[in-house]
Enzyme design. Structure first.
Site, short mmCIF file in Angstrom:
data_model
loop_
_atom_site.label_atom_id
_atom_site.label_comp_id
_atom_site.label_asym_id
_atom_site.label_seq_id
_atom_site.Cartn_x
_atom_site.Cartn_y
_atom_site.Cartn_z
N LEU A 36 0.80 -1.23 0.00
CA LEU A 36 0.00 0.00 0.00
C LEU A 36 0.84 1.28 0.00
O LEU A 36 0.30 2.38 0.15
CB LEU A 36 -0.98 -0.01 1.17
CG LEU A 36 -1.98 -1.17 1.15
CD1 LEU A 36 -2.87 -1.15 2.38
CD2 LEU A 36 -2.81 -1.15 -0.13
N CYS A 37 2.16 1.15 -0.19
CA CYS A 37 3.02 2.33 -0.30
C CYS A 37 2.87 2.95 -1.68
O CYS A 37 2.75 2.25 -2.68
CB CYS A 37 4.48 1.95 -0.09
SG CYS A 37 4.93 1.71 1.63
N HIS A 38 2.91 4.27 -1.71
CA HIS A 38 2.88 4.99 -2.98
C HIS A 38 4.26 4.96 -3.63
O HIS A 38 5.26 5.07 -2.93
CB HIS A 38 2.48 6.46 -2.76
CG HIS A 38 1.09 6.63 -2.27
ND1 HIS A 38 0.75 6.50 -0.93
CD2 HIS A 38 -0.05 6.92 -2.93
CE1 HIS A 38 -0.55 6.70 -0.81
NE2 HIS A 38 -1.06 6.97 -2.00
N MET A 48 8.62 4.77 5.32
CA MET A 48 8.74 3.38 4.86
C MET A 48 9.99 3.20 3.99
O MET A 48 10.66 2.16 4.05
CB MET A 48 7.49 2.94 4.10
CG MET A 48 6.24 2.88 4.97
SD MET A 48 6.44 1.89 6.48
CE MET A 48 6.79 0.29 5.79
N ASP A 54 23.98 -11.17 4.32
CA ASP A 54 24.24 -12.06 3.18
C ASP A 54 25.72 -12.15 2.86
O ASP A 54 26.25 -13.24 2.61
CB ASP A 54 23.45 -11.58 1.96
CG ASP A 54 23.69 -12.47 0.75
OD1 ASP A 54 23.50 -13.70 0.88
OD2 ASP A 54 24.06 -11.94 -0.31
#
Length: 166
Positions: free
Chosen positions: A78-80, A116, A131
């Site tokens: 739901l992030c723009h 975000m 990693d």
């Protein structure tokens, strides 16, 4: 009269909903986030002395964090999608904790915040460090990912009270 806060990504029927930012003002918005990767002293020394077999761990993690911020809307439903004007990733050695603090800053002029994106930048940089070093130190821990400060928008300036110095 106090205004009750509600979840902005849930509509009146309780369904997931992308927030409509059409009528929001364009303002300069900045968000800062941070997180830690804790590791063995040996791993920390390899990274800090650029002796890791995979090369410059910080350079790769920095690029990964920047790319993560740019791809945030592809990862968080739901992030723009945002036109970021600046993403910065910094690393600090935590000698006492045997770890690395990752800090991010995301900036734009837009209608919605960049918290975000800042969190995603830190998360992806931390995952990249993990990693690159997991063969040497599979017991590393990622923790403390949080927004520490934001500026701009309707709510203005907010800062976490117990924020570490950036």
């Amino acid at each position: 009269m106090t205004q009750e806060k509600t979840l902005s990504h849930v509509n009146q029927h309780g369904e997931a909903n992308m927030v409509d930012v059409t009528d929001k003002s364009v303002t300069q918005r900045v968000a800062y986030a941070q997180g830690n990767v804790l590791m063995s002293p040996k791993t920390l020394s390899l990274i800090n002395n650029q002796q890791h077999a995979k090369g410059d761990v910080f350079a790769v993690a920095r690029i990964a964090g920047i790319q993560g911020a740019k791809k945030c809307s592809d990862l968080i439903p739901l992030c723009h999608p945002l036109m970021l004007t600046k993403v910065q990733i910094d690393f600090a050695t935590l000698e006492d904790e045997s770890g690395i603090r990752i800090s991010s800053m995301c900036k734009l002029a837009g209608q919605t915040g960049v918290e975000m994106e800042a969190l995603t930048a830190v998360s992806v940089a931390a995952l990249t460090l993990f990693d690159m070093c997991k063969a040497v130190d599979p017991s590393m821990t990622i923790n403390g990912i949080q927004v520490v400060e934001k500026l701009g928008g309707k709510t203005g300036h907010w800062q976490r009270k117990e924020a570490q110095a950036l």
